[in-house]
Design an enzyme around this catalytic site. Structure first.
Site, PDB file in Angstrom:
ATOM      1  N   ALA A 126     -13.481   5.404  -3.298  1.00 42.21           N
ATOM      2  CA  ALA A 126     -13.287   6.833  -3.013  1.00 42.21           C
ATOM      3  C   ALA A 126     -11.841   7.292  -3.185  1.00 42.21           C
ATOM      4  O   ALA A 126     -11.585   8.422  -3.602  1.00 42.21           O
ATOM      5  CB  ALA A 126     -13.757   7.139  -1.593  1.00 42.21           C
ATOM      6  N   CYS A 178      10.575  -7.643 -11.478  1.00 40.95           N
ATOM      7  CA  CYS A 178      11.439  -7.470 -10.317  1.00 40.95           C
ATOM      8  C   CYS A 178      10.761  -6.655  -9.225  1.00 40.95           C
ATOM      9  O   CYS A 178      11.165  -6.700  -8.077  1.00 40.95           O
ATOM     10  CB  CYS A 178      12.740  -6.803 -10.726  1.00 40.95           C
ATOM     11  N   ASN A 186      -6.444  -0.227 -14.838  1.00 40.28           N
ATOM     12  CA  ASN A 186      -5.621   0.470 -13.853  1.00 40.28           C
ATOM     13  C   ASN A 186      -4.155   0.576 -14.267  1.00 40.28           C
ATOM     14  O   ASN A 186      -3.466   1.504 -13.859  1.00 40.28           O
ATOM     15  CB  ASN A 186      -5.738  -0.208 -12.488  1.00 40.28           C
TER      16      ASN A 186
END
Ligand SMILES: Cc1ncc(COP(=O)(O)O)c(C=O)c1O
Ligand code: FES
Lengths: 410, 136
Positions: free
Chosen positions: A208, A334, A159
């Protein structure tokens, strides 16, 4: 700057979530209003309508995966699918004494934290490292397998970086050894072909909302033959989904998911080529116009829409602040609650400094070239401005090697 | 996370970005933080007759870190060295309305000004002859 680009924020965070495609929304709407039946109601037309719609969606998703509709179990999303796959297999195989799992350090937290939980309950987990390209090799997997290995869980595409694992080869290693193979296919599904037969996948998690469908609905593919995969349910109740996952089905969500899968399948070839062309346009502009811009992870084995790039000597969160009309994400500490930089980039061997300096830009169905040109201009301008303010940039310009300095970490 | 207007103002219009001559005896330089932590601050002061007449900074870090260092350079100009030594990170955090996770950015700015003053004082001590103090 175009009128449009100036007015609304530009969305380049498709890996986080996607807008619902208007066609998907349209398909869903009747199931909120007229066709509101419970798919488990067997005694009247409202229930039958809902069930029919759910089964049609199940067929669309199965077809997209080259699977059988009976192999699709609907869930609340991929976090649940990952939990169900891993805990379900481990629990089912517990009596056989198999309590070893293989996964990788760059997995999504839904996999890693599930594995950590199982470690506290007597499982042993091998966390494979990744190369600088961000990938796990089939050889690593083969070497990690043990007689008591219950499951290998390795993501299809990451991802944060979009890097794609050699899934087919890993699947073949697992199949040959008789070990089940689960893949978190959330980021890949609908973006690149995912074929559970050709790739020897036994379980696959889907969501989805990464595919222009609604949030809060997902699925787990569970192979039914050669081999038949059995899992212990993790949510008990009314016995929905053949007892694998109880709970009244989210009918509008499932309808949207099914329609989104159908669109993704029908449009995959054209869309991925278009998205890849856009991403490459942006990537080429950034790496040629900005010195010390480094793409993180394999460029060859990567989802078409994902770009993870570090601009050395510029801290990521400060850069995001300068890109205030653009929605992207950063691996900078951060920006995270933990103040740790991205564990995925660090696992790939990136210097902490470069991990702090990274941006994840993800391009999707509704991105335009015009938007990307606006973004490239803005990034180039902000990186230059922040480098003028960066003591690290100044030192590098003076020829100082940053690694020779004694820093005062706090 | 939403930034306070003051943080945004300092981020967009940082005051006193730049460098002073490190070799100048009237200039003190403080560099704190580490690239691995995601923040490095360089703060410099020029001292004439015990008064800070100029200050410059460069910061690698988040917007709050940039704002904290920018603010400190504004504050110290015109202060005596002793006054500047008294600046507390809590004052910086309050002025910029920093949320708890960003308090360390203000701590870094306090450390930076103290490091710059110490550097200046050491240079002065060295110039005046063998100085007794050495905390390094
Ligand atoms: C690789 C991966 N796995 C799992 C998830 C979780 O999916 P969901 O948001 O449907 O729970 C995500 C998205 O956040 C993801 O990117
Ligand atoms: S420099 Fe990292 S949070 Fe401020």
């Amino acid at each position: 700057m175009t009128q449009q680009a100036a007015k609304r924020p530009i969305y380049l965070d498709y890996a986080a979530t996607c807008p619902v495609d208007p066609r998907v929304l349209e398909a869903m709407l009747p199931y909120f209003s007229d066709r509101y039946g419970n798919a488990a109601s067997r005694t009247h037309v409202f229930g039958w309508q809902a069930e029919e719609a759910v089964e049609a969606a199940r067929r669309e998703i199965a077809t997209t995966l080259n699977a059988d509709p009976k192999e699709i179990t609907f869930t609340s999303g991929a976090t649940e699918s990952n939990n169900l796959a891993i805990k379900g297999v481990v629990e089912y195989l517990a009596e056989s004494g198999k309590k070893h799992l293989v996964t990788a350090v760059t997995e999504h937290k839904a996999v890693l934290d599930t594995c950590k939980h199982l470690e506290r309950h007597g499982c042993e987990v091998t966390y494979l490292p990744v190369g600088v390209d961000g990938r796990v090799t089939p050889e690593q997997v083969a070497a990690a397998l043990r007689p008591d290995t219950a499951l290998v869980s390795l993501m299809f595409a990451n991802n944060e970086t979009g890097v794609i694992n050699p899934v087919t080869e890993i699947g073949a290693v697992c199949r040959a050894a008789g070990v089940l193979f689960h893949t978190d296919a959330v980021q890949a599904f609908g973006k690149v072909p995912v074929d559970v037969e050709a790739m020897h996948i036994d379980l696959a998690s889907l969501s989805a909302h990464k595919l222009y469908g609604p949030k809060g609905v997902g699925a787990l593919y569970i192979r039914r033959r050669k081999p038949r995969v059995r899992i212990a349910p993790q949510i008990h109740g009314g016995g929905h989904e053949r007892g694998t996952r109880s709970g009244t089905l989210n009918v509008p969500g499932i309808v949207g998911f099914g329609y989104a899968a159908k669109l993704a399948r029908e449009e995959l070839a054209g869309e991925s080529a278009h998205v890849l062309e856009l991403r490459e346009h942006l990537r080429r502009r950034l790496v040629t116009e900005i010195p010390h811009a480094i793409v993180n992870g394999s460029l060859e084995h990567r989802l078409p829409g994902t770009l993870n790039i570090s601009f050395a000597y510029v801290e990521g969160e400060s850069l995001l602040m300068g890109l205030k009309d653009i929605a992207v994400s950063s691996g900078s500490a951060c920006t995270s609650a933990s103040l740790e930089p991205s564990y995925v980039l660090r696992a790939m061997g990136l210097d902490d400094e470069l991990a702090h300096s990274s941006l994840r830009i993800t391009i999707g169905r509704f991105t335009t070239r015009e938007e990307l040109d606006f973004v490239a201009d803005l990034i180039a301008r902000e990186v230059a401005r922040l480098r003028d303010m960066s003591p690290l940039w100044e030192m590098v310009q003076e020829g100082i090697d940053l690694r020779t300095i004694e820093w005062t970490p706090h | 996370m939403a930034y306070s207007n003051k943080v945004i103002d300092h981020y967009e219009h940082p005051r006193n970005v730049g460098s002073l001559d490190k070799g100048d005896a009237s200039v003190g330089t403080g560099i704190v933080g580490a690239p691995a932590c995601g923040d490095v601050m360089k703060l410099q002061i020029k001292v004439e007759n015990g008064v800070i007449t100029d200050a410059k900074f460069k910061t690698y870090g988040c917007g709050s870190a940039i704002a904290s260092s920018s603010l400190v350079t504004e504050w110290v100009k015109g202060m005596s060295v002793d006054q500047a030594m008294q600046i507390k990170n809590s004052q910086i955090a309050e002025e910029l309305s920093l949320p708890p996770v960003k308090i360390h950015c203000s701590v870094l700015a306090e450390d930076a000004i103290k490091a710059a003053i110490r550097d200046f004082q050491q240079k002065q001590g060295a110039a005046a002859g063998p100085a007794g103090d050495s905390d390094h």
